[in-house]
Design an enzyme around this catalytic site. Sequence first.
Site, PDB file in Angstrom:
ATOM      1  N   PRO A 133     -47.256  48.978  25.840  1.00 41.39           N
ATOM      2  CA  PRO A 133     -47.675  50.316  25.458  1.00 41.39           C
ATOM      3  C   PRO A 133     -46.472  51.186  25.083  1.00 41.39           C
ATOM      4  CG  PRO A 133     -48.412  49.743  27.690  1.00 41.39           C
ATOM      5  CD  PRO A 133     -47.366  48.763  27.274  1.00 41.39           C
ATOM      6  N   GLU A 134     -46.462  51.659  23.873  1.00 45.60           N
ATOM      7  CA  GLU A 134     -45.475  52.656  23.487  1.00 45.60           C
ATOM      8  C   GLU A 134     -46.225  53.964  23.285  1.00 45.60           C
ATOM      9  OE1 GLU A 134     -42.396  51.465  20.805  1.00 45.60           O
ATOM     10  OE2 GLU A 134     -42.494  49.386  21.421  1.00 45.60           O
TER      11      GLU A 134
END
Length: 283
Positions: A14-15
């Site tokens: 997850p960015e």
Amino acid sequence: MMRFLTTAYALFMPELPEVEVTRLSFADRIQGAHISHAQLGKPLRWPLGCEPQSLVDQQVLGVRRRGKYLLLDLSAGLLLMHLGMSGSVTFSIHTPPAGKHDHFDLVTNLGTLRLHDPRRFGAVVFAPSQEHASAQKLLGRLGVEPLGDFFNAVLFHQALKLRKTAIKQVLLAGEVVVGVGNIYASEALFLAGIRPTTRAMRLSRPRSDRLHAAICDVLARAVAKGGSTLKDFSNAQGESGYFQLEAMVYDRAGLPCKICSNPIKSMRQGQRSTFFCAICQKP
DNA sequence: CTCGACGCCTGGACGC
DNA sequence: TGCGTCCAGGCGTCGA
């Protein structure tokens, strides 16, 4: 990238775009909810900072995002959630029994917010307020929001001029601009035609401007793509689908550059893998 | 102060 | 098949 798309969604990194889309997936539905129960599973990266019981009877006033942190404003404090590198959050009317990797449940009258995180690099931390030391320790040094009004080319270039480190390390550090992780750092630098090893302070204003634009572009496109992914999931009970733009360089070592066909190179920078095209990206 | 290395944790890929 | 080893990485912490 296909490798990621075909492996378990939970191992997706997850960015910022993924965190923002996660936020969008439940923010409206949880607003105003009253917490009736809170439950921890295995230890996460940091301790919660309070007894789960003390979250009970608080109300969820809203959900914000700062960098890669989800911020739940509660009536008596702030609940910070981080997805680490393998975390995902769901908000569902139903509360199925917690699985092996479900490590936090926030049960409310409107549904259950659940953190699923196989690698447990994620975290849930309660702070009495955003100004409290326990929150500032995590949020205090964060750089500007790349999709916000304060991320502008002039200030970006000024900040880069103060850093001697390689530009990719500067992006990852999150002190100039937040939310750019290992994947999007490689991608943005490719789009800007900048070699990841170039020292930040050496970037001219025009090249810094191109990087600024590339960061905005790649993150905004990823959020948009995630938003459309989200629509496809909206008839389910708030599962947030993971997604990713098709990579130009990330995880493509040895494969032909999509622009010039030269093989993409990989290297290590600060214990992280970096991918770039030696032709398209200039030192 | 800045900068780089380390460790946390697990599942998947890979070698024998 | 089953086991061992390596690898992925966000980010706080520590040491130089």
